[in-house]
Design a protein around this motif. Sequence first.
Motif, PDB file in Angstrom:
ATOM      1  N   SER A   1      -4.920   6.288 -11.247  1.00 16.42           N
ATOM      2  CA  SER A   1      -4.511   7.654 -11.538  1.00 16.42           C
ATOM      3  C   SER A   1      -5.441   8.610 -10.800  1.00 16.42           C
ATOM      4  O   SER A   1      -6.654   8.408 -10.750  1.00 16.42           O
ATOM      5  CB  SER A   1      -4.488   7.917 -13.046  1.00 16.42           C
ATOM      6  OG  SER A   1      -5.788   7.992 -13.535  1.00 16.42           O
ATOM      7  N   VAL A   2      -4.817   9.608 -10.175  1.00 16.04           N
ATOM      8  CA  VAL A   2      -5.584  10.572  -9.407  1.00 16.04           C
ATOM      9  C   VAL A   2      -6.152  11.586 -10.396  1.00 16.04           C
ATOM     10  O   VAL A   2      -5.417  12.357 -10.990  1.00 16.04           O
ATOM     11  CB  VAL A   2      -4.713  11.262  -8.349  1.00 16.04           C
ATOM     12  CG1 VAL A   2      -5.524  12.294  -7.571  1.00 16.04           C
ATOM     13  CG2 VAL A   2      -4.112  10.227  -7.402  1.00 16.04           C
TER      14      VAL A   2
ATOM     15  N   LEU B   1      -4.560   3.211  -2.524  1.00 14.78           N
ATOM     16  CA  LEU B   1      -3.526   3.170  -3.561  1.00 14.78           C
ATOM     17  C   LEU B   1      -2.601   1.978  -3.324  1.00 14.78           C
ATOM     18  O   LEU B   1      -2.162   1.318  -4.264  1.00 14.78           O
ATOM     19  CB  LEU B   1      -2.722   4.483  -3.587  1.00 14.78           C
ATOM     20  CG  LEU B   1      -3.503   5.728  -4.042  1.00 14.78           C
ATOM     21  CD1 LEU B   1      -2.644   6.989  -3.937  1.00 14.78           C
ATOM     22  CD2 LEU B   1      -4.013   5.567  -5.470  1.00 14.78           C
ATOM     23  N   ARG B   2      -2.339   1.694  -2.019  1.00  9.25           N
ATOM     24  CA  ARG B   2      -1.479   0.557  -1.695  1.00  9.25           C
ATOM     25  C   ARG B   2      -2.160  -0.756  -2.102  1.00  9.25           C
ATOM     26  O   ARG B   2      -1.538  -1.635  -2.693  1.00  9.25           O
ATOM     27  CB  ARG B   2      -1.176   0.569  -0.191  1.00  9.25           C
ATOM     28  CG  ARG B   2      -0.180  -0.484   0.227  1.00  9.25           C
ATOM     29  CD  ARG B   2       0.240  -0.314   1.671  1.00  9.25           C
ATOM     30  NE  ARG B   2       1.096   0.843   1.861  1.00  9.25           N
ATOM     31  CZ  ARG B   2       0.786   1.905   2.600  1.00  9.25           C
ATOM     32  NH1 ARG B   2      -0.369   1.957   3.218  1.00  9.25           N
ATOM     33  NH2 ARG B   2       1.623   2.900   2.729  1.00  9.25           N
ATOM     34  N   LEU B   3      -3.451  -0.861  -1.790  1.00 11.98           N
ATOM     35  CA  LEU B   3      -4.191  -2.072  -2.164  1.00 11.98           C
ATOM     36  C   LEU B   3      -4.160  -2.260  -3.686  1.00 11.98           C
ATOM     37  O   LEU B   3      -3.888  -3.348  -4.182  1.00 11.98           O
ATOM     38  CB  LEU B   3      -5.647  -1.967  -1.696  1.00 11.98           C
ATOM     39  CG  LEU B   3      -6.529  -3.137  -2.154  1.00 11.98           C
ATOM     40  CD1 LEU B   3      -6.329  -4.338  -1.244  1.00 11.98           C
ATOM     41  CD2 LEU B   3      -7.996  -2.752  -2.207  1.00 11.98           C
ATOM     42  N   ALA B   4      -4.419  -1.149  -4.405  1.00 12.89           N
ATOM     43  CA  ALA B   4      -4.445  -1.222  -5.875  1.00 12.89           C
ATOM     44  C   ALA B   4      -3.100  -1.699  -6.400  1.00 12.89           C
ATOM     45  O   ALA B   4      -3.025  -2.527  -7.309  1.00 12.89           O
ATOM     46  CB  ALA B   4      -4.783   0.146  -6.454  1.00 12.89           C
ATOM     47  N   ASN B   5      -2.046  -1.185  -5.794  1.00 13.53           N
ATOM     48  CA  ASN B   5      -0.703  -1.562  -6.202  1.00 13.53           C
ATOM     49  C   ASN B   5      -0.469  -3.054  -6.009  1.00 13.53           C
ATOM     50  O   ASN B   5       0.041  -3.739  -6.893  1.00 13.53           O
ATOM     51  CB  ASN B   5       0.297  -0.727  -5.399  1.00 13.53           C
ATOM     52  CG  ASN B   5       1.688  -0.846  -5.962  1.00 13.53           C
ATOM     53  OD1 ASN B   5       1.843  -0.939  -7.183  1.00 13.53           O
ATOM     54  ND2 ASN B   5       2.672  -0.861  -5.093  1.00 13.53           N
ATOM     55  N   SER B   6      -0.912  -3.577  -4.851  1.00  7.28           N
ATOM     56  CA  SER B   6      -0.644  -4.990  -4.608  1.00  7.28           C
ATOM     57  C   SER B   6      -1.558  -5.878  -5.448  1.00  7.28           C
ATOM     58  O   SER B   6      -1.222  -7.018  -5.743  1.00  7.28           O
ATOM     59  CB  SER B   6      -0.758  -5.317  -3.112  1.00  7.28           C
ATOM     60  OG  SER B   6      -2.100  -5.311  -2.727  1.00  7.28           O
ATOM     61  N   ARG B   7      -2.717  -5.357  -5.849  1.00  5.43           N
ATOM     62  CA  ARG B   7      -3.585  -6.136  -6.732  1.00  5.43           C
ATOM     63  C   ARG B   7      -3.249  -5.923  -8.211  1.00  5.43           C
ATOM     64  O   ARG B   7      -3.956  -6.405  -9.091  1.00  5.43           O
ATOM     65  CB  ARG B   7      -5.065  -5.749  -6.501  1.00  5.43           C
ATOM     66  CG  ARG B   7      -5.602  -6.084  -5.109  1.00  5.43           C
ATOM     67  CD  ARG B   7      -5.928  -7.549  -4.928  1.00  5.43           C
ATOM     68  NE  ARG B   7      -6.900  -8.038  -5.886  1.00  5.43           N
ATOM     69  CZ  ARG B   7      -8.193  -8.210  -5.622  1.00  5.43           C
ATOM     70  NH1 ARG B   7      -8.665  -7.936  -4.448  1.00  5.43           N
ATOM     71  NH2 ARG B   7      -9.000  -8.672  -6.547  1.00  5.43           N
TER      72      ARG B   7
ATOM     73  N   VAL C   1     -10.191   9.154  -7.777  1.00  2.00           N
ATOM     74  CA  VAL C   1      -9.126   8.266  -8.239  1.00  2.00           C
ATOM     75  C   VAL C   1      -9.703   7.201  -9.174  1.00  2.00           C
ATOM     76  O   VAL C   1     -10.706   6.562  -8.840  1.00  2.00           O
ATOM     77  CB  VAL C   1      -8.439   7.554  -7.049  1.00  2.00           C
ATOM     78  CG1 VAL C   1      -7.243   6.729  -7.525  1.00  2.00           C
ATOM     79  CG2 VAL C   1      -8.004   8.549  -5.991  1.00  2.00           C
ATOM     80  N   GLU C   2      -9.081   7.056 -10.317  1.00  6.43           N
ATOM     81  CA  GLU C   2      -9.473   5.988 -11.239  1.00  6.43           C
ATOM     82  C   GLU C   2      -8.688   4.747 -10.872  1.00  6.43           C
ATOM     83  O   GLU C   2      -7.475   4.811 -10.736  1.00  6.43           O
ATOM     84  CB  GLU C   2      -9.066   6.373 -12.660  1.00  6.43           C
ATOM     85  CG  GLU C   2     -10.192   6.828 -13.544  1.00  6.43           C
ATOM     86  CD  GLU C   2      -9.688   7.170 -14.941  1.00  6.43           C
ATOM     87  OE1 GLU C   2     -10.281   8.071 -15.531  1.00  6.43           O
ATOM     88  OE2 GLU C   2      -8.699   6.557 -15.409  1.00  6.43           O
ATOM     89  N   VAL C   3      -9.363   3.609 -10.720  1.00  7.10           N
ATOM     90  CA  VAL C   3      -8.660   2.363 -10.432  1.00  7.10           C
ATOM     91  C   VAL C   3      -8.993   1.393 -11.554  1.00  7.10           C
ATOM     92  O   VAL C   3     -10.109   0.892 -11.640  1.00  7.10           O
ATOM     93  CB  VAL C   3      -9.094   1.768  -9.079  1.00  7.10           C
ATOM     94  CG1 VAL C   3      -8.245   0.557  -8.736  1.00  7.10           C
ATOM     95  CG2 VAL C   3      -8.986   2.816  -7.980  1.00  7.10           C
ATOM     96  N   LYS C   4      -8.020   1.173 -12.431  1.00  5.10           N
ATOM     97  CA  LYS C   4      -8.282   0.349 -13.600  1.00  5.10           C
ATOM     98  C   LYS C   4      -7.724  -1.053 -13.427  1.00  5.10           C
ATOM     99  O   LYS C   4      -6.554  -1.204 -13.068  1.00  5.10           O
ATOM    100  CB  LYS C   4      -7.681   0.996 -14.854  1.00  5.10           C
ATOM    101  CG  LYS C   4      -8.457   2.218 -15.302  1.00  5.10           C
ATOM    102  CD  LYS C   4      -8.026   2.667 -16.681  1.00  5.10           C
ATOM    103  CE  LYS C   4      -8.905   3.830 -17.133  1.00  5.10           C
ATOM    104  NZ  LYS C   4      -8.503   4.347 -18.424  1.00  5.10           N
TER     105      LYS C   4
END
Lengths: 392, 283
Positions: A176-177, A165-171, A193-196
Amino acid sequence: MLSLSRRWLRITPAVCRFASSHAHSPSDSKNARIMRILEKRIEERKRLSSELSHDMSSSADIIRLKQLKESEPLQAAWDEYTRTRQLLDETTALFEDSDEAMRALALEEHQSLSTSLTSLISSHIPSLLIPPSPTTHLSAMLELKSGVGGSESSLFLADLMRMYLRLANSRRWHTSVVSQNENEGGGIKDALVEVKGDGAYEALRWESGVHRVQRVPATEASGRVHTSTVAVIVLPLVEETDSADALFSMDDVKIEVMRARGAGGQHVNKTESAVRLTHIPTGITVSMQDERSQHQNKRRAFTVLRSRLMDLKISREIAERRATRQSLVRTADRSEKIRTYNYAQERVTDHRIGLTLKNLSSVLEGDGLQDFIDALQKDHAESVLEDMLSAE
Amino acid sequence: MASKLLSILATSLGPTQARLELKWMQQQARHPAQLTEMVTRRSRGEPLQYILGSQPFGPLNLLTRPPVLIPRPETEHWVIKLADRTSASPTSPKSLLDLGTGSGCIPLLLCHLLPQGSLRTHGVDISPQALDLAKENAAVCGIPPSSPGSCARNTRNTFTATLGNFLDPMFSEDATIDPPYDIITCNPPYIPWHEYLKLPRSVTAYEDPKALFGGPTGLDFYHAIAHLVRQTNFIRPGAVVALEVGHNQAQDVERIMRVHAHVRDTEIWPDPWGKQRTVLAHL
C-alpha cells in the motif's frame, strides 16, 4: 550405490592414496574450516545427549532436548558426509583393480561421489551453519526519493516504484502506498510504500542505496543521454502489536501539528491534518500529511518511526558484531551507488557484486529483479559464512 | 488539466494545501467532469468535507452533509482522550448523553473505542437534519440502537437519537431521555456574536448557525448544562461531564461549572494546537 561399492570392496580390499594426492585448491582450506565448525557442533551434540538425565527429570533436559532437536539437520548432514567419505575411500581402492572395466566404473563412481561431497560441503552444510536471521519474517517499508537529475529523476522513480510493486505482486506481498508526492513535470518526487508479507524485508533490504539511470529522457529534445539518481531506503516494518514497546518510550516522542489554526474548533473547518513526530533521543523526525485525519496521520507516522528505530537497532547490532568479530559483512551505506540502469546498452549492473544483466526490460518489467535479489542474498549468506569462519 | 485545477485551488488554499486537497478529490472523483465540479465548488469556499461527503474521525469514517456541523480534529482529539480515561466494562456498563449531537461523532466514536456491551449512548439535537445524519452514521459504523424499554443488558455498545432542546428549562423531564447518566458530553454552539464577522465563509455560508452561535457571549449553552447537572437524579455520583469550549472560554466555563453546577473537581485539556479546548467536571 552403497551395495555396489560393498561388492567391489570384497573383490579388492587394497587402499590407494590417489584421492588425497589432489592439488589443494583455495576452496579446500575454506571447506576444511567449514567441516571443523560442523565437527565442533557434532561434538557439542554428543555432549548434550550425554548430559541428559535418564529419567528426563531436570528442567535443563527440556532445553537440551530442544537444542538437540534444532541441530538434528546438522547431524543428518554429518552422517551423510561421513557415509559419502567412506564410499569415496572404498571406490578409490578400486582404482588399482586388475579389471579395466571395473577401474572405469570406479572412476565414474568416484566422480559422482566427489560432486555430491563438494555440494554438501560448499552449499548444504554452510546453509545449515548460518544462524537464522532475526529479520526473516519482517515486512518492509520502502522509501523512494528522487536525487540528482530533476524531473528525469522523478520519472525514473515512478519506473522503479512500478518495478517494486510488480515484484511484490508476483511474490504475493501486499502493498500500500502510504504517501506519494507527484512531480508537476510528471513522475513522482518521493514515495513511501508498505510491503507486507513474509520475507519482504529480507529480500528488499539489499535494494537500499542509490540507483542510477542513464538514458535519454522523454522530455529531452536533443537526444542527449542524462544521468539521474533515485535513493532507495528499505526499512523493516514493525507492526504495532510486535514488541515495539522496547523501541521507544512515548515520553521521548514529541508530537506536533504542523500549522497555526487560529481560534480552531467550530471557528475553522479547513482540513489541517499534518502531524510531525520527533524522537528526542535520536533526533529522528517523521512528518505525515497524506491522510485527511490527524489521527490516521499520527498512526502512520508512528509506523514509520518504529521502522526507522528498528532499522537503527539492526545497524547498531551489525556494527557491534563487526567490532567484536572483525566481521566482513559489508556496510549498508545508503549514499553508496549500488546499481546502474543503462538504457542505451540495455543493461543493468549491480556494482556491489559486479553482476550485469543484459536485459534491462526484464529487470524493470519482468523477473530480472528477482535474479539480482537472489544473487545479493547469496552474496550476503557467503559473507556471513566468511564472518563465521574468520571468527572460528 | 490537473495543473490547471491545481492553480485554481492554489489561489484560495495556497500551493501545499491545494496539492493535498486535489489528491483527495482525485481519489474520490469518478470522472474528470466530477473532479472539475469539485474543484469549482471548493474554490467558491465550500468545505472540502461537504464536497467529499465524509470526514475521518478517529478510526471511523463519518458522513458529512450540509448544514450539519463538520466534525473537527479538536473534537476527535479530546474524545479519543476521554475514551482512554473512561473505564467501562460489560459488567459495569455506562450510560452516556450527548447534548447537541450533530453528526453523532462524539457518542459514535466512544461506542467504537470502548469495549462492546459497556456503553449505551443517546444523542439529542434540535435539528432534524442532524438527527437523520447521526442515525445514518450509526448505521454506517455498525453501531446498533438499544432496544427501548428493555432492561436486558446490551451485548453491543448502542446509540439512539431523538429531537430535543436542552435550552428548555424542562428538558430534564423530556420523556425521550433516560437519566441518570454516567457521562455527559457536549460540543455546544460556542461562538459569540462579536466573532461572527471574523469567521471564514466556508463556515458561515455552509454550516448550521444553530450549531455555531452560543448567544451574545457564546456561553448560553454552558449555563443550560450547569442547570441540568444540578437537577436531582440527572447524573450519577462519580459521573463526568466533558464540554468542548471556544479558544478563550475554558476559564469561564470552568467557573460556570463550579459556581452554578456546584462541581468542585474540574480540569482543562488542551487541544493539539495548544488551545484550552475541553472542560472536564467530575461529580
